[in-house]
Design an enzyme around this catalytic site. Structure first.
Site, PDB file in Angstrom:
ATOM      1  N   ASP A  99       0.815  -1.214   0.000  1.00  0.00           N
ATOM      2  CA  ASP A  99       0.000   0.000   0.000  1.00  0.00           C
ATOM      3  C   ASP A  99       0.849   1.265   0.000  1.00  0.00           C
ATOM      4  OD1 ASP A  99      -2.576  -0.798  -0.349  1.00  0.00           O
ATOM      5  OD2 ASP A  99      -3.302  -0.141   1.599  1.00  0.00           O
ATOM      6  N   ASP A 106     -10.715  -6.365  11.408  1.00  0.00           N
ATOM      7  CA  ASP A 106     -10.596  -7.795  11.658  1.00  0.00           C
ATOM      8  C   ASP A 106     -11.683  -8.285  12.618  1.00  0.00           C
ATOM      9  OD1 ASP A 106      -9.528  -6.302  13.698  1.00  0.00           O
ATOM     10  OD2 ASP A 106      -7.536  -7.202  13.625  1.00  0.00           O
TER      11      ASP A 106
END
Length: 732
Positions: free
Chosen positions: A138, A444
């Protein structure tokens, strides 16, 4: 023997010694009842609101204790039978596994660390042609791409070496740091030195390039992939970059022994300044789509770039759950513990020891562990939004490894770039019903709740040899900021439509819904803790008693609950492998996090609800200078920078110190009166003493240390002013 006539591939065992824990919990509950009765029965006529505040704080602590007991009431531990897996499935019958590694910033996550993690997962004890490793960058860094290109060449030597010596851990950096040269076999010793020298040469090249900050033109000509950076404006403004560095379907993709190599793919998804990219969740979803076109393995392992493989059989362990004939079809993911390789002996900034070794096992006993974002093997269908039903027959989408190329790698690269474009997800279920969930900094936990709410189960596995080893923050501020992000996201989930009591009420057991509260309620913990840390000392200076007299029998329940609860915590921590000093550090960090991380997380949540703040993903740095590393290894708490969190910690520490000094040095009190004062205010004085002891590193950082890790003078001066102001208000 299982229902289908097969021996099970895994076994579930309850924890031992539960009778002692349950007896302890029952006795604490009785003590809490006595405390509540005392608070209600002896309601003061004056200063009643302070008394009510203490009662409310104690009710909250009691409620949170109840949640903790639910989590630890019935922990279970799993063990696998890999020999049965091997006898039941030939190597060619094993299913493919896609492995996702995520990195975001080469300045904070060094490329050498990233490629060492990549090499560790490429070297799993598993058919290499059934592994596909994807690196999501990223940061869109050509330095990271260069490092991965170097690693793809080194893998041709490293993988055969790992097979030959049964290397553990399979991270070259970790292996050569911890494993001495073999002396019994001269041939192997020579090969060991050659591989080590080759790795060190590669690492030096990567580190030199990183320090240079760019890839020289002559090296850029060596691979077509570098041409992609001609169109990169910045790390936040660039098109998709997809490069297949090793094509596992190519018969020429082999190591020096002629064995197949795993597929290795580099991805930098498209980013544009005006379009939100959803941080790590967006990167994982892009990998899910890209991998579905390249390898489409039925199982996906995701790891952070600092979590290298420490157990080469971890994938086989996970498959023992997925491929079990009786129960495997209902399992969505297998979660491994998050363990760390750079902890000091006494864990100066605390650890996740109790969370990883006991609490998540308790989650498993209550219905299944939460997804913690790394070290997790997913079933692709469940991650992509499929609901579980008993009638569902999962058809595994295994890769075809006939070593025959159907489509050229260059063609795949071009065709798949659209899947990683920043507009691909517009008006699609991605991030909502499909893939990793958006809109939360703890994507998550939210994703795990959504998977379990669709009827899937999860399991928690703690193998004898840790599956992964990562890195903990090496400064106090990094630790506090990391926990602030976790607490902020967890409470955000509780306030959202995805709250387990709402979203998971149909498919999640009630005890699992309650188990999630141990993390979702980190933020509310700050208010009760701040009250207990500040108000008793404030009232001590004002001469207001908040507890029973030491000589009163009503003091016994308070003393029993406090002492027994802490003794049990110490025994539990040491039983799980910690040290006594480690437990003391854990208690210190417990207070630091509750009074700063969770407090600032509460403020951020309030600002978000009012529309004044947006979610931000903060990367924890993995780079530290030599002086900082030395202080960390010496277990000297690192401050070094000015932060509002340090101002809060220092102010509370000084205020309690001032209160203790004032009471202890009051010359107007004679010996007889001093005994009477201690009888009346004994519990408050003892609490003040404990808080002063816990804050010893704060005092050292303000007044005694001279190194660069001390508390800055500006923080010290502000804290002294605030503490003196509070003390003056209390006394006058």
């Amino acid at each position: 023997m299982g229902k289908n006539g097969y021996l099970p591939l895994f076994e579930t065992r309850p924890a031992r010694g539960l009778v002692f824990f349950r007896s302890y919990a029952a006795s604490i509950f009785i003590g809490i009842c006595f405390i509540c009765f005392h608070r209600v029965s002896y309601f003061p006529v004056t200063e009643r609101w302070v008394w009510v505040g203490m009662f409310v704080a104690e009710l909250w602590f009691s409620f949170y204790f109840f949640i903790t007991v639910i989590v630890k009431w019935n922990p279970v531990f799993r063990c696998t039978f890999k020999d049965r897996l091997s006898s039941r499935f030939e190597e060619e019958e094993l299913l493919g596994v896609d492995i996702f590694v995520c990195t975001a910033d080469p300045r904070l996550e060094p490329p050498t660390m990233v490629v060492s993690t990549v090499l560790s997962v490429m070297a799993y004890d598993y058919p290499p042609h059934k592994l596909s490793v994807y690196l999501s960058d990223d940061g869109c860094s050509d330095l990271t791409f260069y490092a991965l290109l170097e690693a793809s060449g080194f893998a041709q030597l490293w993988l055969p070496f790992c097979r030959k010596l049964k290397v553990e851990p399979t991270s070259p950096e970790a292996y050569f740091q911890t494993t001495p040269e073999p002396v019994d076999d001269a041939f192997m010793a020579n090969e060991w030195l050659i591989i080590k020298k080759t790795y060190e040469d590669m690492r030096i090249r990567i580190e030199s390039m990183t320090r240079l900050g760019k890839v020289p033109a002559d090296i850029r000509k060596e691979h077509k992939g570098f041409d992609e950076w001609d169109f990169v404006v910045s790390r936040h403004d660039h098109p998709s970059i997809l490069q297949i560095l090793i094509d596992g379907r190519d018969p020429n993709a082999i190591d020096i022994e002629g064995k197949a190599l795993p597929t290795l793919v580099y991805l930098a998804r498209e980013k544009r300044p005006q379009i939100h990219h959803n941080f790590k969740a967006g990167a994982l979803n892009a990998l899910i789509r890209i991998s579905s076109r390249i390898s489409n393995a039925p199982f996906i392992l995701n790891v952070d770039c600092d979590m290298h493989s420490n157990n080469s059989k971890a994938i086989r362990d996970a498959l023992c759950f997925f491929l079990d004939e009786d129960n495997g079809h209902e399992i969505a993911y297998v979660q491994y513990p998050q363990t760390f390789g750079n902890l000091t002996k006494n864990e100066i900034y605390g650890s996740l020891r109790v969370v990883m070794k006991l609490e998540l096992a308790g989650f498993d006993g209550n219905g299944g562990p939460c997804y913690i974002g790394t070290g997790c093997v997913h079933r692709r269908e469940s991650l992509c939004g499929m609901k579980y039903s008993k009638e569902l027959i999962v058809e595994s989408m295994a890769m075809k490894y006939d070593r025959k190329i159907i489509e050229k790698a260059s063609s795949i690269e071009e065709n798949c770039k659209a899947l990683a474009s920043c507009t691909y997800e517009e008006n699609t279920p991605w991030g909502k019903e499909m893939g990793v969930k958006y809109g939360c900094v703890v994507e998550d936990i939210l994703t795990g709740i959504c998977i379990q709410s669709r009827g899937w189960r999860s399991v928690y596995l703690t193998p004898q040899r840790e599956a992964f080893l990562g890195m903990v923050p090496t400064t106090l501020l990094d630790t506090l900021v990391q926990h602030k992000r976790w607490a902020e996201g967890d409470f955000q989930i509780f306030l959202s439509k995805h709250c387990p009591f709402v979203y998971g009420c149909q498919n999640m057991p009630l005890k699992l819904q309650l188990s999630y509260c141990i993390y979702l309620f980190w933020v509310p913990n700050c208010f009760a803790t701040l009250y207990y840390v500040f108000v008793p000392s404030f009232c001590l200076l004002k001469g207001i008693s908040l507890f029973p007299k030491i000589s009163s029998s009503w003091g016994i329940p308070y003393l029993y609950v406090i002492v027994v609860h802490r003794v049990q915590s110490l025994v539990e921590f040491v039983w799980l492998g910690g040290t006594v000093r480690g437990w003391l550090n854990e208690q210190r960090m417990w207070m630091f996090k509750r009074t700063t991380s969770y407090f600032f997380a509460a403020i951020d949540n309030i600002l978000k609800l009012c529309g004044f703040s947006k979610s931000a993903f903060i990367i924890t740095g993995k780079v530290a200078d030599d002086d900082l590393n030395r202080r960390y290894e010496q277990e000297s708490m690192e401050f070094g920078t000015s932060s509002p969190m340090f101002t809060v910690l220092a102010t509370l520490a000084l205020f309690n110190l001032f209160g203790l000094v004032v009471v202890g040095t009051n010359k107007a009190i004679n010996d007889d009166a001093r005994i009477k004062v201690f009888d009346i205010f004994g519990f408050q004085i003892l609490l003040c003493c404990v808080l002063v002891f816990v804050n010893l590193p704060i005092y050292q950082g303000m007044f005694f240390r001279k190194d660069s890790g001390k508390i800055p003078a500006s923080v010290t001066l502000r804290s002294i002013a605030f503490a003196l102001l509070a003390s003056t208000l209390a006394m006058y």
